[in-house]
Write a protein that holds these residues in place. Structure first.
Motif, mmCIF file in Angstrom:
data_model
loop_
_atom_site.group_PDB
_atom_site.id
_atom_site.type_symbol
_atom_site.label_atom_id
_atom_site.label_comp_id
_atom_site.label_asym_id
_atom_site.label_seq_id
_atom_site.Cartn_x
_atom_site.Cartn_y
_atom_site.Cartn_z
ATOM 1 N N GLN A 42 0.812 -1.132 0.001
ATOM 2 C CA GLN A 42 0.137 0.016 0.067
ATOM 3 C C GLN A 42 0.877 1.240 -0.371
ATOM 4 O O GLN A 42 0.659 2.185 -0.728
ATOM 5 C CB GLN A 42 -0.865 -0.057 1.240
ATOM 6 N N ILE A 43 1.995 1.302 0.763
ATOM 7 C CA ILE A 43 2.822 2.421 0.870
ATOM 8 C C ILE A 43 3.554 2.812 -0.350
ATOM 9 O O ILE A 43 3.231 3.743 -0.931
ATOM 10 C CB ILE A 43 4.021 2.363 1.910
ATOM 11 N N GLU A 44 3.777 1.806 -1.018
ATOM 12 C CA GLU A 44 4.642 1.863 -2.522
ATOM 13 C C GLU A 44 3.495 2.176 -3.441
ATOM 14 O O GLU A 44 3.754 3.286 -4.246
ATOM 15 C CB GLU A 44 5.170 0.403 -2.920
ATOM 16 N N GLU A 45 2.207 1.775 -3.443
ATOM 17 C CA GLU A 45 1.326 2.184 -4.422
ATOM 18 C C GLU A 45 0.992 3.687 -4.104
ATOM 19 O O GLU A 45 0.644 4.396 -5.083
ATOM 20 C CB GLU A 45 0.055 1.198 -4.308
ATOM 21 N N ILE A 46 0.580 3.858 -3.071
ATOM 22 C CA ILE A 46 0.225 5.422 -2.537
ATOM 23 C C ILE A 46 1.452 6.231 -3.051
ATOM 24 O O ILE A 46 1.368 7.285 -3.713
ATOM 25 C CB ILE A 46 -0.107 5.693 -1.058
ATOM 26 N N ASP A 47 2.956 5.841 -2.680
ATOM 27 C CA ASP A 47 3.872 6.839 -3.273
ATOM 28 C C ASP A 47 4.043 6.847 -4.584
ATOM 29 O O ASP A 47 4.325 8.136 -5.192
ATOM 30 C CB ASP A 47 5.024 6.293 -2.558
ATOM 31 N N LYS A 48 3.690 6.010 -5.509
ATOM 32 C CA LYS A 48 3.529 5.979 -6.787
ATOM 33 C C LYS A 48 2.400 6.901 -7.113
ATOM 34 O O LYS A 48 2.709 7.859 -8.358
ATOM 35 C CB LYS A 48 3.409 4.753 -7.532
ATOM 36 N N LEU A 49 1.157 6.806 -6.695
ATOM 37 C CA LEU A 49 0.375 7.922 -7.205
ATOM 38 C C LEU A 49 0.747 9.154 -6.651
ATOM 39 O O LEU A 49 0.319 10.123 -7.689
ATOM 40 C CB LEU A 49 -1.038 7.368 -6.440
#
Length: 188
Positions: A42-49
């Motif tokens: 989730q952290i990686e995905e949110i950082d990407k967004l």
């Protein structure tokens, strides 16, 4: 389903921030919470967004305060989040001294930002923790930890008698609905 992300380059404010949090590790819970690997994803995905554009999505979690006052995620994980909500959901049968010590330790954790439903009560289901709430509020003020005023009708926690004390001490508050379903948004 894809959600369109704004291309605005406006400064960060309440109109272009999405707050996202997940609940609890859940290792000892009767229901499953988010696991460490899933939280990292989730952290990686949110950082990407967030690199793509606005609105900015804040990363958070409601983290269980374990019986000894420690949190159910490691500090290195919590440090990657924008804010950490700490709360008790189990193991509430303890003395006032033990329960107060438990919550104080969690409040003093360097990654704690918000103390959710401080007494942990749920009407007709859970009597909650027997706490020295004055010490809890004082510790929140000293550690810049926000105190939640929970609007869920089954919680209604923080008790109004402590709200007034917290105001006089300069506490910060989070007013929320404890939303776990779409219908719960009406609780605020």
């Amino acid at each position: 389903e894809e959600v369109p992300v704004s291309e605005s380059s406006e400064p960060l404010n309440s109109n272009n921030v999405i707050k996202w949090f997940d609940c609890l590790n859940g290792d000892e819970m009767a229901w499953d919470g988010v696991k460490e690997d899933d939280l990292f994803k989730q952290i990686e995905e949110i950082d990407k967004l967030n690199r793509l554009s606005r609105p900015t999505i804040l990363k958070s979690i409601e983290c269980e305060i374990l019986s000894d006052g420690s949190l159910d995620f490691e500090t290195k994980i919590l440090a990657q989040l924008d804010y950490v909500i700490v709360a008790v959901h189990r193991d509430v049968c303890m003395t006032k001294k033990e329960a107060t010590k438990r919550i104080l330790k969690a409040i003093e954790h360097p990654e704690s930002n918000i103390l959710a439903h401080p007494s942990s009560r749920i009407y007709k289901r859970n009597i909650g923790l027997y706490l020295d709430m004055y010490r809890i509020i004082d510790a929140c003020v000293q550690n810049n930890v926000v105190v939640e005023i929970n609007g869920d009708p089954l919680r209604l926690d923080l008790d109004p008698k402590y709200v007034q004390y917290a105001i006089t001490k300069g506490a910060m508050f989070s007013l929320d609905s404890d939303t776990h379903t779409q219908k719960s948004f009406y609780n605020i």
